[in-house]
Design an enzyme around this catalytic site. Structure first.
Site, PDB file in Angstrom:
ATOM      1  N   LYS A 128      -8.957 -11.962 -16.321  1.00  0.00           N
ATOM      2  CA  LYS A 128      -8.994 -12.110 -17.676  1.00  0.00           C
ATOM      3  C   LYS A 128      -8.434 -13.401 -18.114  1.00  0.00           C
ATOM      4  CE  LYS A 128     -10.424  -9.836 -21.558  1.00  0.00           C
ATOM      5  NZ  LYS A 128     -11.585  -8.885 -21.435  1.00  0.00           N
TER       6      LYS A 128
ATOM      7  N   GLY B 288     -19.377 -10.382 -28.903  1.00  0.00           N
ATOM      8  CA  GLY B 288     -18.228 -11.142 -29.899  1.00  0.00           C
ATOM      9  C   GLY B 288     -16.948 -10.897 -29.151  1.00  0.00           C
TER      10      GLY B 288
ATOM     11  N   VAL C 282     -14.240 -11.380 -25.746  1.00  0.00           N
ATOM     12  CA  VAL C 282     -14.151 -12.684 -24.822  1.00  0.00           C
ATOM     13  C   VAL C 282     -15.011 -12.728 -23.757  1.00  0.00           C
ATOM     14  CG1 VAL C 282     -12.134 -13.971 -23.926  1.00  0.00           C
ATOM     15  CG2 VAL C 282     -11.600 -11.921 -25.589  1.00  0.00           C
ATOM     16  N   ASP C 283     -15.283 -11.801 -23.000  1.00  0.00           N
ATOM     17  CA  ASP C 283     -16.093 -12.025 -21.855  1.00  0.00           C
ATOM     18  C   ASP C 283     -17.375 -12.398 -22.275  1.00  0.00           C
ATOM     19  OD1 ASP C 283     -13.722 -11.259 -20.746  1.00  0.00           O
ATOM     20  OD2 ASP C 283     -14.487  -9.172 -20.199  1.00  0.00           O
TER      21      ASP C 283
ATOM     22  N   GLU D 262       5.096 -10.781  -6.203  1.00  0.00           N
ATOM     23  CA  GLU D 262       4.110 -10.866  -7.133  1.00  0.00           C
ATOM     24  C   GLU D 262       4.705 -10.214  -8.658  1.00  0.00           C
ATOM     25  OE1 GLU D 262       3.989  -9.066  -4.782  1.00  0.00           O
ATOM     26  OE2 GLU D 262       3.258  -7.141  -4.998  1.00  0.00           O
TER      27      GLU D 262
ATOM     28  N   CYS E 211       5.370  -5.913   1.596  1.00  0.00           N
ATOM     29  CA  CYS E 211       5.708  -4.528   1.750  1.00  0.00           C
ATOM     30  C   CYS E 211       4.833  -3.746   2.894  1.00  0.00           C
ATOM     31  CB  CYS E 211       5.221  -4.000   0.487  1.00  0.00           C
ATOM     32  SG  CYS E 211       6.068  -2.449   0.137  1.00  0.00           S
ATOM     33  N   TYR E 212       4.035  -2.780   2.385  1.00  0.00           N
ATOM     34  CA  TYR E 212       3.298  -2.235   3.764  1.00  0.00           C
ATOM     35  C   TYR E 212       2.568  -3.194   4.508  1.00  0.00           C
ATOM     36  CZ  TYR E 212      -0.367   0.440   6.014  1.00  0.00           C
ATOM     37  OH  TYR E 212      -1.168   0.943   6.972  1.00  0.00           O
TER      38      TYR E 212
ATOM     39  N   HIS F  54       8.608  -7.447  -3.324  1.00  0.00           N
ATOM     40  CA  HIS F  54       7.243  -7.947  -3.974  1.00  0.00           C
ATOM     41  C   HIS F  54       7.312  -9.309  -4.737  1.00  0.00           C
ATOM     42  CE1 HIS F  54       4.803  -4.258  -3.206  1.00  0.00           C
ATOM     43  NE2 HIS F  54       5.993  -3.613  -3.465  1.00  0.00           N
TER      44      HIS F  54
ATOM     45  N   GLY G 126       0.833  -1.256  -0.028  1.00  0.00           N
ATOM     46  CA  GLY G 126       0.141  -0.039   0.152  1.00  0.00           C
ATOM     47  C   GLY G 126       0.880   1.332   0.044  1.00  0.00           C
TER      48      GLY G 126
END
Ligand code: XMP
Length: 513
Positions: A369, A226, A228-229, A173, A84-85, A171, A57
């Site tokens: 996604k 049309g 993706v989702d 990630e 981190c935070y 981090h 954060g």
């Protein structure tokens, strides 16, 4: 829809990487949820989480309004990893000391690990990690030991193995942390005891079963774009209830070349869906006549979409459910500062909830996604649809600067098709996240053969991006740019100049309008 998978909680303290942490955890085949730090401890306890990760954060824990979670989180007996935070907060709450440094430690940093730590099991003793902090843990809380250090950070990681509390200043990630995924896996599998049961094939199976139960013999309506989702959402519902689903695909006349036909073909022929294609070109174009303001264009198109869907829904009679392709990033509440303020564009295909449906079905509500794409492939949706670059709801209307005419649409469609074809021919469609042409409202002088021309300028736009909030202009090889330029000039009547947009976002946006 509740998941039966084991799950981990990511408590969001407003860090820019909170969603990325969640995606990484899912990449480790562990289902996770992202909730704001204000989530009551009772809700966390009821959630049945196998582990909790505190995100980073932007604050210092000494700021007056710095985000702090309920301290009872540490009494739940659930393993916690602070990042981190989140690491500093853990140190602060549990009785350690956090100090402020003169200099910010930022970027790739060499870190040395104690390999007896459960978190760094089978890791390399020295490795590069991504740091971004000014405050640092200067004293670990009682019961903790230091498990990693860097030149500027006396506690790059710490742990209390009795209580299964872990903290890392860097981090894990972020890709720049070379073995970040290993540290996360160690936390998830070895500390939390997760068994990696989150797989797309089981998601599809479970969701289809739940949808069948929820829908019963009722009818479902879906606005298919049309994209993706909405495609994946529709195919999931179709697999569950077949012809009880009716999809409406609105061709507003602002689609790319052949797009309407190819969407219709896939869903009608391959999936044998009840698909209604509404050819509403006239309806949209007449409303847009003479309109030049981008927001006005968006508003008109958005409202007209709703009108068309309402008309279609009325024709179908009683419809019980509305299916929407809402995905997890659309629904997660950060509840914290700036990260919450940045919202994606309103999706113009979205329908108001009050048009007479009994309920909304959102089968992708908990997916990111990349997971939606995996689900799409699992369901047999063709790759060209699954990997389709995003295309804005208002379509080519916001890629024609100024007013929209049939002639301009025809020019833009042809130019865009050439750019897409050349990108595909050169494999750039896999590495460039969005690429398209813009019909500028600039005319300029040119020479062709012996004659002078005064014709349109087409701009090429291509960007690479992780999240579409920021983007860099794509470094397209000159020979590809040259080929596209030559082809557009030669093949598209009315164009005599091509320019390449070399602005990143910010300061520019990806679209021109
Ligand atoms: P900008 O231009 O804001 O675009 O950098 C970011 C992403 O959003 C898409 N975009 C839209 N999508 N309706 C949509 O459905 C819109 O009005 C709209 N405007 C921009 C854009 O294509 C890019 O992917």
């Amino acid at each position: 829809m509740e998941t039966k998978h084991e799950k981990v909680l990511i408590l969001d303290f407003g860090g820019q990487y909170s969603q990325l942490i969640a995606r990484r955890v899912r990449e480790c085949n562990v289902y996770c949820e992202l909730l704001p730090y204000t989530t009551p401890v009772e809700k966390i306890e009821d959630g049945g989480y196998k582990g909790i990760i505190f995100s980073g954060g932007p604050n210092s824990i000494y700021d007056e309004n710095s985000p702090k979670c309920d301290e009872k989180v540490f009494e739940l007996g659930i393993p916690v990893l602070g990042i981190c935070y989140g690491a500093q907060l853990m140190a602060h709450i549990l009785g350690g000391k956090v100090s402020s440094s003169e200099i910010k430690e930022y970027g790739k940093t060499d870190v040395e690990f104690n390999l007896s730590s459960l978190l760094f099991h089978q890791a390399q003793q020295k490795n590069v990690c991504w740091m971004s902090h000014t405050d640092y843990i200067s004293e670990v809380p009682h019961g903790f030991k230091v498990t990693a250090i860097s030149d500027n950070c006396p506690v790059a990681a710490m742990e209390d193995i009795k209580r299964y509390f872990f903290a890392v200043q860097f981090h894990p990630e972020v890709n720049h942390t070379v073995e970040g995924m290993l540290y996360l896996r160690n936390f998830l599998y070895n500390a939390c005891g997760c068994t990696a049961d989150w797989k797309m094939s089981s998601f599809v199976e479970d969701t289809v079963a739940k949808l069948r139960e929820q829908i019963g013999d009722k009818k479902v309506f879906c606005a298919l774009s049309g994209g993706v989702d909405s495609s994946v959402a529709a195919v999931l519902v179709h697999r569950a209830v077949g012809k009880q689903l009716t999809c409406v695909f609105v061709d507003h006349g602002l689609l790319r070349k052949d797009e309407g036909d190819s969407v219709e073909k896939v869903f009608k022929e391959q999936f044998d869906m009840n698909l209604i294609r509404v050819n509403a070109q006239e309806r949209f174009l007449s409303k847009l006549y003479g309109v030049t303001d981008p927001n006005e264009k968006r508003k008109i198109i958005g409202e007209e979409f709703i009108r068309v869907f309402e008309d279609e829904a009325k024709k179908l009679g009683q419809i019980d459910f509305l299916c929407q392709g809402t995905i997890y990033p659309d629904v997660v509440e950060s509840g914290v500062g700036d990260a919450a303020a940045i919202k994606p564009h309103h999706n113009v295909g979205a329908l108001p909830e009050n048009i007479g449906f009994e309920g909304i079905i959102e089968p992708l509500r908990y997916l990111f996604k990349d997971e939606v794409r995996k689900a799409g492939l699992e369901l047999g949706i063709p790759e060209f649809l699954v990997w389709r670059q995003p295309f804005p709801g208002p379509g080519l209307a916001i890629r024609i600067i100024g007013d929209i005419t049939d002639q301009k649409l025809a020019i833009l469609r042809e130019a865009d098709a050439i750019m897409r074809e050349e990108f595909a021919n050169n494999g750039l469609d896999k590495t460039t996240h969005q690429y398209f042409t813009v019909l500028t409202n600039i005319r300029s002088v040119g020479v062709m053969g012996d004659g002078r021309t005064y014709d349109n300028t087409i701009a090429l736009r291509a960007v690479t991006t992780d999240d579409f909030m920021t983007a860099d202009w794509a470094r397209i090889p000159y020979d590809v740019l040259e080929k596209i330029s030559n082809r557009i000039i030669n093949e598209v009547k009315g164009v005599n100049r091509i320019v390449y947009d070399i602005t990143s976002k910010p300061p520019a946006t990806i679209e021109w309008e």
